[in-house]
Write an enzyme that holds these catalytic residues in place. Structure first.
Site: not given
Lengths: 475, 492
Positions: B182, B158, B83
């Site tokens: 997330s 996310s 990420k």
């Protein structure tokens, strides 16, 4: 009716750790800008603080030395505000649950009586960096070397009633942090900084509105700034005005305080517990171990010097007022007469340092050297007068006192034969004066002086006196 | 040489055996994934940065080290994606924000170091919601990510980039972060397996913070077994994170063979009330029955305060983020506005221009919640309720071994469906945030599809540091089902 001054002090003591409070960077003073700022100090995305154990230990040691409560549980909080020298946009400090709470210091007032000053709290926090506004062509530079330096903020109760009391408290605290070795106390470098909250009131009335004074970086400035501020507030009130709560900056050049920012400009710091740091919890054994290892503190040392060495309260308090002086004295006094050592340290060494405007740390005469001089007096090798001369030589040129006395023939002449020869010589050279002296025995003093001069001051004055009278036949 | 697409369908264990056995090289594997990224990521937008040059160079070196016998281990030569909020030295670390659109990280995060040391090959940095704030991956400066199962749908957020990349087999695994769901919500939307470990299990050092007391890194992969491999590699003590737990890391892979006979599963009644999509409810019901057939015993448990989790979460998370994001001020790194007039202008415009709307909304709410006069009513109250939520779980775990329920109220929704309604978007996290508030570990793994062909995920909640049991529980299910091995037709 008279006005009463009310003063509370906030001291920021920089802790004498090797590294910063939340990172491994060095805190040494005076390095090139931004050479002691690592990723954590720069507030890089993703970095986290790790608490320096030594800083906590130092805070607890101070707490123990002021008879405070050491919080069994303590937390760090974020104080949020924007400033370029504050890399994270918040300062890690303590708000609720500081490490140290409810202590006190006893100060000695002018007439010798003691007064207890309450200490509300002492909490750990990180220092900010420095903004540099010169030399950047209209822009400002930022030096983050200081960012993250460990500070202990020590907050007093509003217990002081004059600038003198405030200074006495500060000096006491200053001595204490140096005794404990938790702060070097260097005010010029900002290791020991003070803000003063000052207000005035009619005795018996509630506290008046206070002003916070900043930029007080010497004991002298603190006293002057407070006195100026007190007068300003009294004048204001007596002319029908009102004191407003504000922060005022002391300007030592003009000896005045000026408004820096008002209450309405004060930040809302939005304190909240820092989620990156765990709460501190101390078990009693840990605190007890720190208590056991505290050094002898100034008040205890003073009492010991009075009772064991027999010094006066005045002399003892001079010697303990600064740890470096106390250490110096103790080194000189070790194995010697304490009173004599105290006299030499106070009258000669401190006197001379005062004269030259130097600190004890800068003394050219080491405790060993001063001890050597005292030893020579004790052995009868030199008189007190020669000793003072010798002290000057050591001060200016250095060297081993005994060797200097030997090399320069400063040794006191106790050999009666040599003195006798000198007396005979002076009498023979001055037959008229010898005649007069036999009539007026007071004249003998002149001969003593001549002999002393002839022997370069090294003759034992008592022997000379005796021999002169004997040779002149004065009984 | 095997076909690229057969390599990319292998489990981590088979990938590893193939590399160590010399059936294919690290370079073959790397090229296979790079080729898929090249082919599909124009559609999906799962990567902000693809580090193909570094990956190829790394593959050469890793092949050499493996051949010389210097490197072995479960992740030696295995490609992965991060990420874009994990710092990677010399590589853009943007947090999907304009603020950091040019930020080349000067250091590696703890997990980056760990994966490098294990011999992993970084393929690139995944798209995400800006600063991890969002539940749809639409809040990205680099554009939205699309769900491989339906490219009109969001992948969740996310960590949407990582979830979609794993689902489309553009990477064997990805590391995401989970502050309020997330990892689990996008895992559910994309039909993959993701685990948010216990708070403190993995160091947060080098992970750009959203809400420090809630953020936790975790693996996203095809199966529970693959997650077990990755978790074992990145978990463990790190002195640079004071909140990182100093306790041993179990061998998660070795723990995967346990029978579920007698396993006590708790179903929180509050998770099955109004608001839950009926297809999701039916799938959960089916999965629970499958567990009963494996010998598990099902009990009802109660988490009465979990209904307060959303308001509590949005006070705590926003308060922390308002402070965490203060460092992005245009002074030392990140976006700086043109020609600032003075300091205030520099701050205001740099932050106004650098942050997206959702980030600004959260900073403002958090700032408000911490303000003088509101602190007690919001932040302090939220922390008190947070403790009650945690106590509910502790109480429930006295009676059961794991808790199961939906990961999300529904399956993936269309892009734009909730962008104008932040509260509807926040309610996406209703089943996931209670765990973050409690610090407990949670997983999502696929248990079926809706009639429209969208994946459904089940949430599995464990006790503190009980990840080994959770991974085994999910693994046993995956031994009897094939939901997790399915690949969207378009990306097969």
């Amino acid at each position: 009716m008279a006005w009463e001054t009310v003063i509370g002090l906030e001291v920021h003591a920089q802790l004498s750790t090797q590294s910063k409070i939340f990172s491994g960077s060095s805190i040494a003073y005076g390095a090139e800008p931004n050479t002691q700022a690592n990723l954590v100090d720069l507030g890089m995305p993703g970095v986290l603080p790790v608490l320096n154990r030594k800083a906590v230990e130092m805070a607890i040691r101070l707490g123990l030395a002021i008879d405070a409560t050491i919080a069994p549980r303590s937390i760090f909080a974020r104080k949020n505000y924007f400033y370029p020298d504050l890399p994270k946009g918040y300062q890690i400090s303590q708000f609720e649950l500081p490490v140290v709470a409810q202590g006190h210091l006893d100060i000695t007032l002018e007439k010798g009586e003691s007064k207890r000053i309450g200490i509300t709290r002492a909490h750990l926090e990180e220092d900010a960096g420095k903004s540099l506004h010169e030399d950047f062509d209209g822009q400002s530079g930022i030096d983050l070397n200081r960012a993250g330096t460990p500070l202990l903020e020590i907050v007093s109760e509003p217990d002081m009633r004059s600038a003198k009391e405030a200074v006495a408290y500060l000096k006491k605290l200053h001595a204490l942090v140096r005794y404990l070795g938790v702060c070097d106390g260097n005010m010029q470098e900002g290791s020991f900084r003070c803000d003063a909250n000052v207000s005035v009131r009619r005795p018996g009335e509630p506290f008046g509105t206070r002003a916070e004074l900043k930029n007080l970086n010497s004991f002298r400035f603190i006293e002057r700034a407070i006195n100026y501020e007190v007068e300003r507030q009294i004048e204001l009130l007596e002319s029908g005005g009102r004191v407003v709560q504000e922060t005022r900056l002391y300007d030592p050049d003009r000896d005045e305080t000026r408004s820096m920012r008002g209450k309405e400009d004060a930040n809302d710091y939005r304190y909240f517990p820092d989620p990156d740091l765990l709460p501190l919890e101390f078990d009693q054994a840990y605190v007890d171990a720190l208590a056991e290892n505290l050094p002898e503190l100034p008040d205890d040392k003073k009492n010991r010097l009075m009772s064991d060495v027999g010094l006066s309260a005045y002399d003892a308090s001079i010697l303990v007022s600064d740890k470096a002086v106390a250490d110096y004295f103790e080194a000189v006094a070790a194995g010697r007469d304490g009173k004599q050592a105290a006299n030499w340290v106070i009258n000669n060494l401190l006197g001379k340092l005062n004269e030259t405007g130097q600190d004890i740390e800068e003394t050219p005469v080491s405790p060993d050297q001063l001890g050597g001089i005292i030893d020579l007096i004790k052995k009868g090798d030199i008189s007190g007068t020669i000793a003072k001369e010798l002290f000057e030589i050591v001060w200016n040129e250095g060297g081993d006192p005994a060797a200097i006395v030997e090399e320069r023939g400063m040794k006191q002449v106790t050999d009666t034969g040599a003195i006798e020869a000198a007396v005979d010589e002076v009498i023979a050279a001055n037959p008229d004066k010898a005649e007069q002296a036999r009539e007026k025995p007071n004249m003998a003093g002149w001969f003593v002086g001549q002999v002393m001069k002839a022997t370069g001051g090294k003759a034992n004055p008592q022997s000379v006196q005796q021999l002169v009278r004997q040779k002149l036949g004065i009984e | 040489m095997p076909q690229a697409d057969s390599i990319t369908s292998l489990s981590l264990r088979n990938l590893q055996q193939g590399i160590q056995g010399g059936r294919f090289s690290v370079m073959d594997v790397t090229e296979a994934y790079l080729a898929r990224i090249d082919r599909h990521d124009g559609t999906l937008n799962t990567f902000i940065t693809v580090t193909q040059e570094a990956a190829r160079a790394g593959a050469v070196e890793t092949d050499n080290r493996i051949r010389r016998g210097e490197l072995s281990g479960a992740l030696a030569g295995v490609p992965y994606a991060l990420k874009d909020l994990f710092c990677t030295e010399g590589v853009l670390t943007s947090c999907a924000s304009k603020m950091l659109a040019d930020f080349i990280a000067p250091y590696d995060a703890h997990v980056t170091e760990k994966l490098k040391a294990a011999g992993g090959v970084l393929l690139g940095k995944n798209n995400m919601d800006e600063y991890a704030m969002g539940s749809s991956n639409e809040n990205s400066h680099f554009g939205p990510v699309r769900n491989p199962w339906n490219t009109d749908c969001v992948p969740g957020g996310s960590s949407g980039g990582g979830a979609a990349a794993v689902a489309a087999r553009l990477t064997p695994f990805a590391l995401g972060t989970d502050t309020g769901g997330s990892i689990r919500q996008p895992a559910s939307f994309c039909g993959i397996t993701g685990i948010k470990p216990t708070y403190g299990r993995i160091s947060r050092y080098g992970m750009v913070a959203f809400a420090s007391s809630l953020d936790q890194c975790g693996p996203m992969a095809v199966s529970a077994e693959d997650c077990a491999v990755v978790l074992g590699a990145v978990a463990g003590f790190d002195a640079r994170d004071s909140t990182c737990a100093n306790r041993p890391v179990p061998d998660y892979v070795a723990g995967l063979g346990q029978s579920l006979e007698g396993l006590k599963i708790g179903l929180p009644q509050e998770f099955f009330s109004t608001g839950l999509d009926s297809e999701v409810a039916a799938a959960i019901d089916g999965a629970v029955k499958a567990y009963e057939r494996l010998g598990a015993v099902v009990k009802s448990v109660s988490l009465p305060n979990s209904r307060l989790a959303i308001p509590v979460y949005y006070v705590v998370a926003m308060a922390e983020c308002s402070s965490n994001l203060s460092r992005f001020d245009g002074v030392r790194f990140g976006h700086r506005c043109e020609n600032p007039q003075d300091l205030r202008d520099l701050y205001e415009r740099s932050r106004w221009e650098g942050f997206g709307d959702e980030v600004k909304r959260r900073i403002m709410i958090g700032t408000y919640a911490l303000s003088a006069g509101y602190y007690d009513a919001y932040y302090l109250k939220a922390q008190q309720v947070r403790r009650l939520i945690q106590q509910d779980f502790v109480e429930a775990f006295k009676a059961v071994d794991v808790i199961m329920g939906p990961a999300c109220p529904s399956t993936a929704f269309e892009l734009g469906a909730k962008t104008d309604d932040p509260v509807a978007m926040y309610l996406e996290d209703i089943y996931t945030v209670p765990l973050n508030l409690a610090g407990l570990p949670g997983m999502s793994f696929p248990i079926g599809f809706s009639a429209a062909g969208r994946p459904i995920g089940m949430q599995l909640i464990g006790h503190y540091f009980d990840e080994a049991r959770m991974l085994n529980v999910a693994h046993q299910y995956q031994q009897h089902t094939d939901w997790h091995t399915r690949v969207p037709v378009q990306f097969a």
